[in-house]
Design an enzyme around this catalytic site. Structure first.
Site, PDB file in Angstrom:
ATOM      1  N   ASP A 366       4.351   9.643  -8.487  1.00  0.00           N
ATOM      2  CA  ASP A 366       5.080   8.653  -9.292  1.00  0.00           C
ATOM      3  C   ASP A 366       6.168   9.338 -10.110  1.00  0.00           C
ATOM      4  O   ASP A 366       6.642  10.439  -9.781  1.00  0.00           O
ATOM      5  CB  ASP A 366       4.060   7.880 -10.161  1.00  0.00           C
ATOM      6  CG  ASP A 366       4.490   6.462 -10.475  1.00  0.00           C
ATOM      7  OD1 ASP A 366       5.294   6.285 -11.415  1.00  0.00           O
ATOM      8  OD2 ASP A 366       4.042   5.525  -9.777  1.00  0.00           O
ATOM      9  N   ASP A 367       6.555   8.729 -11.189  1.00  0.00           N
ATOM     10  CA  ASP A 367       7.654   9.162 -12.062  1.00  0.00           C
ATOM     11  C   ASP A 367       7.459  10.614 -12.520  1.00  0.00           C
ATOM     12  O   ASP A 367       6.331  11.055 -12.744  1.00  0.00           O
ATOM     13  CB  ASP A 367       7.643   8.218 -13.277  1.00  0.00           C
ATOM     14  CG  ASP A 367       8.898   8.315 -14.092  1.00  0.00           C
ATOM     15  OD1 ASP A 367       9.770   9.155 -13.783  1.00  0.00           O
ATOM     16  OD2 ASP A 367       9.014   7.533 -15.056  1.00  0.00           O
ATOM     17  N   ASP A 478      11.137   1.282  -8.318  1.00  0.00           N
ATOM     18  CA  ASP A 478      10.839   0.686  -9.622  1.00  0.00           C
ATOM     19  C   ASP A 478      12.117   0.180 -10.289  1.00  0.00           C
ATOM     20  O   ASP A 478      13.227   0.539  -9.890  1.00  0.00           O
ATOM     21  CB  ASP A 478      10.157   1.752 -10.498  1.00  0.00           C
ATOM     22  CG  ASP A 478       9.229   1.150 -11.537  1.00  0.00           C
ATOM     23  OD1 ASP A 478       9.349  -0.052 -11.828  1.00  0.00           O
ATOM     24  OD2 ASP A 478       8.394   1.901 -12.066  1.00  0.00           O
ATOM     25  N   CYS A 526       8.680  -2.710  -7.387  1.00  0.00           N
ATOM     26  CA  CYS A 526       7.979  -2.666  -8.667  1.00  0.00           C
ATOM     27  C   CYS A 526       9.016  -2.910  -9.743  1.00  0.00           C
ATOM     28  O   CYS A 526      10.176  -2.544  -9.590  1.00  0.00           O
ATOM     29  CB  CYS A 526       7.354  -1.269  -8.822  1.00  0.00           C
ATOM     30  SG  CYS A 526       6.610  -0.949 -10.432  1.00  0.00           S
ATOM     31  N   ASP A 548       1.344  -3.773 -13.885  1.00  0.00           N
ATOM     32  CA  ASP A 548       0.848  -2.521 -14.471  1.00  0.00           C
ATOM     33  C   ASP A 548      -0.555  -2.717 -15.010  1.00  0.00           C
ATOM     34  O   ASP A 548      -1.286  -1.754 -15.229  1.00  0.00           O
ATOM     35  CB  ASP A 548       1.756  -2.077 -15.625  1.00  0.00           C
ATOM     36  CG  ASP A 548       2.974  -1.320 -15.135  1.00  0.00           C
ATOM     37  OD1 ASP A 548       3.017  -0.982 -13.936  1.00  0.00           O
ATOM     38  OD2 ASP A 548       3.881  -1.073 -15.949  1.00  0.00           O
TER      39      ASP A 548
HETATM   40  C1  GLA Z   1       6.635   1.455 -14.472  1.00  0.00           C
HETATM   41  C2  GLA Z   1       5.706   1.171 -13.321  1.00  0.00           C
HETATM   42  C3  GLA Z   1       4.519   2.090 -13.371  1.00  0.00           C
HETATM   43  C4  GLA Z   1       4.996   3.515 -13.340  1.00  0.00           C
HETATM   44  C5  GLA Z   1       5.980   3.779 -14.464  1.00  0.00           C
HETATM   45  C6  GLA Z   1       6.621   5.144 -14.348  1.00  0.00           C
HETATM   46  O1  GLA Z   1       6.052   1.099 -15.673  1.00  0.00           O
HETATM   47  O2  GLA Z   1       5.314  -0.164 -13.326  1.00  0.00           O
HETATM   48  O3  GLA Z   1       3.642   1.840 -12.300  1.00  0.00           O
HETATM   49  O4  GLA Z   1       5.593   3.782 -12.096  1.00  0.00           O
HETATM   50  O5  GLA Z   1       7.023   2.818 -14.474  1.00  0.00           O
HETATM   51  O6  GLA Z   1       7.538   5.393 -15.337  1.00  0.00           O
END
Ligand code: GLA
Length: 740
Positions: A366-367, A478, A526, A548
């Protein structure tokens, strides 16, 4: 033949519905009927009765009974006596905003052509059950042409509508409003159903009785949003999940929208849906076109489940990419809630190894893997690996993940830019903002100007490089803020109102290019969870991160609401840690999975730190899900007991296979009730004549018995016996049903 035309009368028929319209006295189109199928023989003349009313504008002095304010219209205009909100408005070069479109001709084609730059439904040309009608109208004075497009999907009971404007005149005109569809219903005895919410509680169900005047939901965020969904339903007051009439409307669009219902003084209900006219304007130059997005319309007489099944089947058969729609979706592990920004290669590999040993199939990073991103303040736009965290580069990590036998996925937030980034230093003009005015931050980030081709080209190159380098299998796309100070340095003053729509067209273009160049990369969209869960996104990304909020109890409401329109194959659903990171609720691992099974299952927690007992549970969960994956992802989902009814303490739902031989029901109790009332669980969607067994329940049942009498549910309350050490708060039970 699903479309028949007699003179100026049009009869559109699906398997169970009819949609009738015809040319009015003024040359515009009138709306006659939408509802249960009437067949081929229709008395159209009966829809053309006119009545005189005092004090109303009339079409001509000689026709005092023809007053537009009393006529049901197909794509209404404003300015000739209909004072309700119109479906469109045009400003001509002299400043006038009066249009007079008159019917010219029509064409019928087999199948359903795609819309080009917009996501849209499609059908094979040789699909004999899909036909498209185009009705052409012309504004004589200006040369503006309007085409009303209707595609009739007979088998799914869905009609898809949109409108095309083409300027065949010599001067530029401005579209102030160009909605996708308008339907006038002949009475107002409806409830309006909408899906509204916020971050972490998306798509909650709201139902209200229609009243005189305007009631509407909308988005001004240039995202379909968590706050409102581009959907509404009109249902009779007695309509329930299983019974009753309901009309559903869903917009295939991801930006600003309006979904409005206006009840007039004659009890006519006008439903209008499309791009929100607020913050919209379009300079339609000579010899250019404007195409509105599509609205999916459906009517069901078997309640909200009926409507949902029609929408879900339609999205499955005609909108979601054929490459993915029937593909078993991988069970994923996502590192976000396990590590947030604090990870290195070693930590990730530990999670990946545990995941693999438990049966998980896809590892998603992820991020935080790019630029200098150690928190949410920097680096959006710099899509190059952070070597401090991943010294072997993206490919180093990806190779190790692939060597473990896992697929590899990456998070991107392509539409965003951090001020602290190389991209911002190089191209501050690429950011949406108004020169010399304050820029409003949200999550420390700003939005890239997706109306600029060079921005899309840059992002395509950056993302394509990462995809090639890692042989990427999956992308989570996202979008974590909404747009403020809507302004593009690349557009002229008179085109600034085009930016919200041009932005969305840019997002669609990047999606189109990436999915065409890399057809085997699975996309999950997302937006801070489920903030952009719409059919426009699903056209490119067959999955959406539903919310989330992974708390199983909150998810009952979110997944229930989402299922009003979308199939389970589109809903990302993860098991996460407790206390839950969004609402701190503690539920058992079993309950969390029993909710997440009804979607595309994933895990989002540090699986490497789980106890051996927990790991063993996860192994069993994954085995179970794999055994029934196709049922969960592609079966028919039926809502049984609503978390929105009464005190919402019990929710139940089920999924059933196409052959009705296998079904799984989930029954969820929020809080244990002392000395509880008598309880049964009634199934639905089974074959009444089949004999079934229910795992954990003695004996055999006919489908008829399971659906009409249901099964006894033992008390879920810890007063006596074996129950004493167990809590029945946040309790879930699954019932697996097999035909003999
Ligand atoms: C959003 C997404 C999460 C995650 C964060 C990362 O909030 O919904 O699932 O990927 O960003 O910064």
């Amino acid at each position: 033949m699903s479309i028949t035309v007699t003179g100026h009368d049009f009869n559109l028929q699906t398997a169970h519905t009819s949609y009738l319209m015809g040319v009015l006295e003024n040359g515009e189109m009138g709306q006659y009927y939408y509802g249960p199928r009437l067949g081929a023989k229709v008395n159209f003349a009966d829809f053309r009765h006119r009545e005189f009313r005092s004090i109303t504008p009339t079409l001509t002095a000689e026709q005092p009974e023809v007053t537009l304010s009393m006529i049901k219209q197909e794509y209404p205009s404003y300015g000739h006596g209909d004072f309700r909100y119109p479906a469109y408005q045009v400003t001509y070069d002299n400043g006038a905003r009066i249009s007079e479109f008159t019917y010219q001709d029509y064409e019928i084609i087999d199948g359903k052509p795609k819309l080009g730059a917009l996501p849209s439904a499609s059908a094979d040309v040789d699909d004999k059950h899909v036909q498209t009608l185009r009705i052409h109208l012309l504004e004589q004075q200006s040369g503006l042409q309007m085409t009303l497009n209707y595609s009739v999907f007979e088998d799914e009971d869905v009609i898809v509508r949109s409108t095309t404007f083409e300027n065949k005149g010599t001067s530029t005109v401005k579209l102030n409003a160009a909605l996708s569809a308008s339907v006038d219903f002949s009475d107002d005895q409806y409830d309006m159903i909408q899906l509204s919410g916020a971050w972490a509680r998306e798509r909650h169900l709201y139902r209200r009785t229609l009243t005189r005047g305007v009631q509407a939901i909308s988005s001004t965020r240039d995202a379909s949003s968590a706050q409102q969904s581009p959907f509404l339903a009109l249902a009779r007051k007695q309509t329930t999940n299983q019974n009753g009439d309901v009309y559903g409307f869903n917009l295939v669009y991801s930006g600003n929208f309006l979904a409005q219902v206006e009840v007039d003084s004659y009890n006519v209900t006008r439903m209008t849906m499309g791009i929100n006219p607020f913050e919209f304007g379009w300079q339609l130059k000579s010899h250019t076109q404007f195409q509105t997005p599509e609205v999916m319309m459906t009517f069901a007489s078997d309640g909200f489940n009926g409507m949902s099944h029609q929408f879900q089947r339609f999205l499955t058969n005609h909108l979601i990419s054929k490459r993915w729609v029937k593909e078993p979706r991988p069970i994923l592990i996502n590192n976000w809630e396990a590590t947030y920004f604090d990870f290195n290669e070693q930590k990730l590999l530990a999670i990946a190894k545990s995941a693999k040993s438990l049966g998980i199939e896809l590892f998603v990073l992820d991020d935080g893997w790019f630029g200098k991103r150690n928190d949410d303040k920097t680096s959006l736009g710099d899509w190059q690996v952070n070597l401090a965290k991943l010294p072997n580069g993206l490919s180093g990590l990806a190779n190790k993940i692939h060597d473990l036998g896992l697929q590899f996925g990456l998070w991107f937030e392509p539409e965003m830019i951090s001020k602290e980034s190389k991209l911002y230093a190089a191209h501050p003009d690429w950011t949406i903002h108004v020169p010399d005015r304050r820029m409003t931050p949200a999550r420390n980030q700003f939005v890239l100007d997706f109306s600029r081709q060079e921005v899309i080209d840059y992002l395509f190159d950056q993302m394509a490089a990462a995809i090639r380098e890692t042989h990427l299998d999956y992308i989570k796309w996202d979008m974590n803020r909404h747009i403020t100070e809507m302004f593009s340095l690349a557009l002229s003053a008179d085109q600034q109102e085009e930016l919200p729509h041009r932005y969305i067209l840019g997002v669609y273009q990047l999606y189109e290019r990436l999915t065409s160049a890399f057809p085997d990369v699975l996309f999950e969209s997302c937006s801070s969870g489920g903030g952009r869960f719409d059919a426009g996104m699903l056209y490119y990304a067959p999955q959406t991160w539903t919310s989330d909020d992974t708390d199983a109890i909150e998810r009952l409401k979110i997944q229930w609401g989402t299922s009003m329109i979308y199939p389970l194959s589109t809903m990302g659903a993860h098991v996460s840690a407790v206390p839950n990171h969004q609402d701190r609720r503690v539920t058992t691992l079993a309950t969390r999975a029993d909710v997440a099974y009804f979607g595309v299952l994933g895990y989002e927690l540090d699986i490497s730190k789980m106890s051996p007992a927990e790991k063993a549970t996860v192994v069993d969960q994954i085995k179970f899900y794999k055994q029934y994956r196709l049922l969960f992802q592609q079966g028919t989902f039926i809502r049984l007991q609503s978390p929105y009814d009464g005190d919402g303490n019990v929710t139940s739902w089920m999924v059933v296979s196409d052959d009705q031989k296998t079904a799984i029901a989930g029954r969820y109790q929020v809080l244990a009730e002392p000395n509880p009332a008598y309880r049964r669980l009634k199934f639905a969607g089974l074959n009444p004549d089949f004999q079934y067994t229910v795992d954990g329940v003695d004996g055999e049942f006919s489908g008829r018995q399971l659906m009409n009498a249901g099964i006894f549910i033992p008390e879920l309350f810890a007063e006596r016996g074996n129950n004493r050490d167990q809590t029945f708060d946040f309790h879930a039970d699954l019932y697996v049903v097999h035909a003999k």
